[in-house]
Design a protein around this motif. Structure first.
Motif, mmCIF file in Angstrom:
data_model
loop_
_atom_site.group_PDB
_atom_site.id
_atom_site.type_symbol
_atom_site.label_atom_id
_atom_site.label_comp_id
_atom_site.label_asym_id
_atom_site.label_seq_id
_atom_site.Cartn_x
_atom_site.Cartn_y
_atom_site.Cartn_z
ATOM 1 N N HIS A 71 -5.171 -0.913 5.899
ATOM 2 C CA HIS A 71 -5.421 -0.503 7.286
ATOM 3 C C HIS A 71 -6.222 -1.511 8.111
ATOM 4 C CE1 HIS A 71 -3.388 3.045 6.159
ATOM 5 N NE2 HIS A 71 -4.327 3.437 5.319
ATOM 6 N N ASP A 83 2.247 3.022 3.083
ATOM 7 C CA ASP A 83 1.222 4.042 2.898
ATOM 8 C C ASP A 83 1.881 5.273 2.275
ATOM 9 O OD1 ASP A 83 -1.278 5.109 2.751
ATOM 10 O OD2 ASP A 83 -1.617 5.305 4.901
ATOM 11 N N HIS A 117 0.841 -1.205 0.000
ATOM 12 C CA HIS A 117 0.000 0.000 0.000
ATOM 13 C C HIS A 117 0.869 1.245 0.000
ATOM 14 C CE1 HIS A 117 -3.638 2.311 0.387
ATOM 15 N NE2 HIS A 117 -3.142 2.968 1.426
ATOM 16 N N HIS A 123 1.007 5.625 -1.846
ATOM 17 C CA HIS A 123 0.491 6.648 -2.774
ATOM 18 C C HIS A 123 1.705 7.454 -3.208
ATOM 19 C CE1 HIS A 123 -3.368 5.522 -1.104
ATOM 20 N NE2 HIS A 123 -2.918 5.813 0.097
ATOM 21 N N HIS A 178 -9.154 1.420 0.653
ATOM 22 C CA HIS A 178 -8.925 1.652 2.078
ATOM 23 C C HIS A 178 -10.151 1.156 2.844
ATOM 24 C CE1 HIS A 178 -6.420 4.966 0.329
ATOM 25 N NE2 HIS A 178 -5.621 4.689 1.341
HETATM 26 ZN ZN LIG Z 1 -3.510 4.943 1.902
#
Ligand SMILES: [Zn+2]
Length: 457
Positions: free
Chosen positions: A271, A322, A68, A70, A234
């Protein structure tokens, strides 16, 4: 004739089903595959050996798998540093909505470089900000991954629930339902490779329950299943999200996901912090995967995910950096340590997670949730030669006898070499195919350009 590379005299943690380890062993890579491995020196008489690596003082593990991220957030690090998730998002959406192709490419290069030099061999990017008329963002991210040399999954994200529809993002930052679905399908058609040794795969990835319509979740799931690709989003990140779901949909996030077709062995979710026993049982029953992001969860005060309970129930769990706007370090190898430490602050205390379980989350567990456990995530004959040589004989680690404990509990270990499908991408902590200093300069320039543009809006 297939070329062979031989690694010898290394400690080896295979992360296979039995957690087989060798105090001093060898790995033979043939082409893009692991041909053999075991205790002691490599077999005599191997033909076409082009390189022999004396890995004395090193630990060899499978390459790390990030589940995960971005990438675009690389140029918005260090902002909104004292916020919870919703306040942080509201502060950053207006900045993110100004990204363009050049910024996205530079940010992807920065994110990929930071991970690759720290032992990541399989990366992913959940990209969900697509301002109109800003070029081919997906193509630029995939180009950066190819140049770095890592195996890669692009999770083509989307948002279509703006403020006017009760969502969190501003209306100017969202796509239409039809536009998002069409662009996602086009990205799958253009870039997804289903083969065993694929370097690029695509997943369908609407962003979150509070930024996406129910229709986009349902139709996104149908699209992914029609195309045979995976689904990512998410889920259950914060108490605020849980409250949002109860108010808008009359149920918690996991029940909402189930009602929209979003539980299944082809789904993984980032998450999953706020899960009750029946949520965990639903994930286990459906083999839905989890991307555990301990640093981001701490940075945004989201809470402690129930990873020990998930593992006990049989839920596939991998690790995620993340986005680097909520985890500025952007490194996955430190997440092994943070997963262990954060887990022990929870109710299971010292039994929450041990060093070998943490290494498994960051390797095999990651490959499982990305749907690539047949190919990578453990060192076994016939799997792809995705592996890392960690240097363990310097000041930072030399006095620790157990190399896996040293890797997980000690300082971030230097990477002497990292291989993806038998191709070396890192040597002595530096990328071989990308100029890190040039990337540092371009990410700084693009971060400034974005701040200027966003500041004028
Ligand atoms: Zn995220």
């Amino acid at each position: 004739m297939t070329q062979r590379i031989v690694i010898e005299n290394a400690a080896i943690a295979t992360v296979d089903a039995n957690d087989t380890e060798y105090a001093s062993g060898h790995v033979v890579m043939a082409g893009n595959l692991i041909e053999s491995l075991g205790a002691g020196r490599a077999p005599e008489g191997l033909e076409n050996v082009v390189r022999r690596i004396d890995a004395t003082g090193h630990l060899v593990t499978p390459g790390l798998v990030n589940t995960h991220h971005h990438f675009y957030q690389w140029i918005t690090r260090g902002l909104a540093t004292d916020h919870n998730l919703f306040d942080w998002l509201v502060a950053l959406y207006p900045v993110w909505a100004r990204i363009d192709e050049r910024m996205t490419y530079a940010a992807a290069q920065g994110s990929l470089a930071m991970m690759a030099r720290g032992g990541v061999t399989t990366a992913m990017d959940h990209h969900y900000v697509f301002p109109r008329g800003t070029g081919d963002l997906s193509g630029s991210i995939i180009r950066a991954a190819r140049e770095t040399g890592v195996r890669f999954t692009l999770a083509r994200g989307s948002m279509d629930r703006g403020e006017r529809d009760g969502g969190l993002p501003p209306d100017f930052a969202v796509e239409t339902l039809e536009g998002a679905l069409a662009a996602t399908e086009a990205t799958v058609d253009e870039h997804h490779d289903a083969s065993f040794d694929a370097m690029t795969q695509v997943a369908v990835a609407p962003c979150s329950p509070f930024s996406v319509s129910t229709e986009l979740l349902k139709e996104g799931a149908e699209l992914a299943r029609r195309k045979g690709v995976r689904l990512h989003t998410h889920g259950s990140e914060t108490v605020e999200e849980e409250k949002f779901c109860h108010e808008l949909f009359g149920m918690g996030p996991t029940d909402y996901f189930e009602s929209t077709g979003w539980l299944g062995e082809d789904v993984w979710m980032a998450h999953c912090v706020h899960m009750n026993d029946s949520d965990i049982a639903a994930f286990a029953r459906t083999r839905t995967g989890v991307a555990h992001c301990p640093s981001s969860n701490a940075r945004l005060a989201a809470g402690i995910a129930r990873v020990p309970d998930m593992l006990a129930a049989g839920v596939p769990v991998g690790l995620g950096v993340d986005g680097t706007a909520s985890n500025e370090s952007g490194e996955l190898h430190t997440e092994l340590r943070n997963a262990l430490l954060v887990g022990r602050l929870g109710p299971h205390r010292e039994a929450a997670l041990n060093a070998r379980q943490a290494l498994r989350l960051g390797t095999y567990g990651g490959a499982q949730v990305l749907g690539r456990a047949r190919e990578t995530g453990s060192l076994e004959p016939g799997k792809l030669a995705d592996l890392v040589l960690w240097r363990m004989d310097t000041l930072a680690h030399a006095s620790i006898a157990d190399p896996v404990a040293a890797l997980v509990l000690g300082a971030a270990a230097p990477v002497t070499a990292s291989f993806v499908g038998g191709e070396q991408i890192v040597e002595n902590g530096r990328l071989l195919h990308v100029d890190e200093d040039a990337v540092a300069r371009s990410t700084r320039a693009e971060a400034r350009r974005l701040a200027d543009i966003a500041g004028r809006c």
